[in-house]
Scaffold this motif. Structure first.
Motif, PDB file in Angstrom:
ATOM      1  N   THR A  73      58.608  48.267  46.064  1.00 43.46           N
ATOM      2  CA  THR A  73      58.291  49.401  46.941  1.00 43.46           C
ATOM      3  C   THR A  73      58.410  48.969  48.409  1.00 43.46           C
ATOM      4  O   THR A  73      58.987  49.667  49.238  1.00 43.46           O
ATOM      5  CB  THR A  73      56.854  49.898  46.665  1.00 43.46           C
ATOM      6  N   MET A  77      50.747  47.641  46.775  1.00 45.26           N
ATOM      7  CA  MET A  77      52.033  48.191  46.308  1.00 45.26           C
ATOM      8  C   MET A  77      52.801  47.026  45.693  1.00 45.26           C
ATOM      9  O   MET A  77      52.392  45.865  45.843  1.00 45.26           O
ATOM     10  CB  MET A  77      52.813  48.810  47.472  1.00 45.26           C
ATOM     11  N   SER A 136      61.910  48.948  49.439  1.00 47.06           N
ATOM     12  CA  SER A 136      62.718  50.152  49.209  1.00 47.06           C
ATOM     13  C   SER A 136      63.147  50.806  50.532  1.00 47.06           C
ATOM     14  O   SER A 136      62.698  50.429  51.609  1.00 47.06           O
ATOM     15  CB  SER A 136      61.919  51.155  48.377  1.00 47.06           C
TER      16      SER A 136
END
Ligand code: ADP
Ligand code: MG
Length: 475
Positions: free
Chosen positions: A401, A397, A404
């Protein structure tokens, strides 16, 4: 008009007050009582022998001028020392001056009839470990504001320091707590503040001490049974600078005595300046009541300097050392050494040493070899950025991300692993880890560390993540 001791002294005080700092006035003149006025001799009562010695040493001229203005040139001053009763005496009492001594008071000088009657009386300046504090503040004069270069990373701390230096004890920055990682300039900055105070307010007593030394002195005072002397000594300091207070953690006795000293100084408008490698929130094993005191004033953080500031610091260092280095080399060093200023200086010093030793020009090539070696040798600590990158790559990822706010399980786990390894592999505080991994607070990081430990011991697959990542992160 009949003049009393009080009215004469009051006028003297008006004059004195105009000529010294408020702080000095409050400390040294407010506690004095005018006792009597007889044949041009004014008797004043001072709280201790130490007090009288201090007045004699620092304010005798001022006293003489003010008294002469009031009583003419034959004016005389007599001190009456109110005895200290800290050594087991029952009642404080006022010492009577034998009249034979009173007559000896010289008419030219402001004189004192009581001298060293008790030679054993302890000079509060003499504390084991530190001598001659009367003059020596333990300050390092090579650290100044001039050579503490300003940048985004230190702007708040630096300007708060300036404000405190201008008006020690007179700002709301009391205590002033400077915190930040190693080599970011905490010690430099607090010395600069102390040096500037000494410069602007020469009468003030400034003392720099490391928390470690403070603690050692305290242990010694306990051993020698003079805890009270220790406390008294620190209570007469106007500006107390204690470096690396994280060293007080896990030392309840020293914390307790520091708490009392701190309160006394603070209540009396004295300035306290502290440094720590952690913010108050992240300090461990420090008593709550002490922590809450640290938060009374201002906590200012020193960050890692940005590239611009790093360049400024290198230029300044070279300039002061009278050395010239090609600009591309300077930029190369500035780009590659980002951990802290101590390492930046270290790299520059070894560059200079290398070139003068080998009688070579410093070129980009030689700089690369040295800097690489330098970075490899000193960079035992991986950065939080690097950890996030490795963990994100591992779980395929991107870093955004990972940071987040999503609650998707595999992303949460990746984030928690990044926090866990940041705690394990860097010296960063929980709060600072949280701030760098998607703006979380320190409690979230703490929770993440616990979760990773739990999962690693119960979930085989998860355990494998930890083992793999550990391998990738150990350089
Ligand atoms: P700390 O106490 O935070 O570990 P120091 O005060 O010992 O860090 O600083 C490390 C070195 O970096 C010192 O040589 C200091 O002079 C230098 N330094 C730190 N900050 C600055 C700055 N803003 N400008 C110039 N030199 C600095
Ligand atoms: Mg330091």
């Amino acid at each position: 008009m009949s003049r009393t001791a009080e009215t004469v002294w009051k006028n003297c005080l008006l004059f004195i007050k105009d000529n010294i700092t408020d702080q000095a006035y409050i400390t040294w003149f407010q506690p004095i009582k005018a006792v009597r006025l007889e044949k041009g001799i004014l008797s004043i009562q001072v709280p201790s022998k130490f007090f009288y010695e201090w007045l004699e040493e620092h304010y005798v001229k001022l006293l003489k001028i003010s008294l002469t203005k009031e009583l003419g040139k034959n004016a005389k001053l007599v001190y009456i020392i109110k005895m200290e009763n800290t050594y087991g005496k029952k009642q404080p009492f006022t010492e009577k001056i034998p009249s034979s001594q009173r007559e000896k008071v010289s008419s030219q000088e402001v004189d004192v009839p009581i001298r060293n009657k008790d030679p054993k009386l302890k000079n509060p300046f003499v504390i084991p470990g530190i001598r001659n504090l009367k003059i020596d503040s333990q300050l390092n004069h090579s650290y100044s504001f001039d050579n503490f270069l300003e940048g985004e990373s230190n702007r708040l701390a630096r300007s708060a320091g300036k404000a405190v230096a201008n008006k020690p004890g007179g700002t709301s920055f009391n205590p002033l707590l400077i915190f930040g990682g190693v080599g970011l300039g905490k010690t430099h900055l607090v010395h600069a503040i102390g040096v500037e105070i000494k410069d602007k307010h020469p009468h003030k007593t400034v003392l720099y001490i490391t928390a470690e030394k403070f603690s050692q002195q305290y242990q010694e005072a306990i051993r020698k049974n003079n805890r009270n002397d220790f406390i008294h000594f620190y209570q007469i300091i106007d500006i107390l600078i204690v470096d690396d207070i994280q060293m007080l953690s896990g030392k309840p006795g020293t914390q307790d005595v520091f708490f009392h000293i701190f309160n006394h100084l603070h209540q009396n408008g004295k300035q306290v300046i502290l440094t720590s490698d952690k913010s108050p929130v992240d300090m461990q094993d420090i008593e709550q009541r002490l922590l809450s005191r640290f938060k009374w004033g201002l906590s200012a953080k020193l960050d890692v300097p940005d590239y611009e500031t790093r360049l400024k610091i290198i230029h300044n260092k070279l300039y002061r050392d009278g050395v010239e280095i090609p600009e591309d080399v300077i930029e190369y060093v500035g780009k590659n050494i980002k951990t802290n200023i101590r390492e930046l200086e270290g790299a520059i010093i070894s560059l200079i040493a290398h070139s003068s030793f080998n009688k070579e020009e410093i070129t980009l090539e030689s700089a690369k070899a040295i800097v690489e070696n330098y970075v490899r040798n000193t960079k035992k600590e991986v950065s939080i950025d690097y950890i996030q990158k490795v963990v994100s790559d591992y779980f395929q990822m991107d870093v955004k991300t990972l940071q987040s706010k999503t609650r998707k399980r595999h992303i949460v786990q990746a984030r928690q692993l990044a926090m866990f390894f940041s705690k394990k592999l860097t010296k960063a505080s929980l709060a600072s880890i949280g701030a760098q991994i998607g703006q979380r607070d320190h409690a979230t990081v703490l929770h993440a560390c616990k979760t990773v430990n739990n999962l690693a011991s119960t979930d085989k697959k998860f355990k494998q993540y930890v083992v793999d990542l550990e391998k990738q992160l150990s350089i």
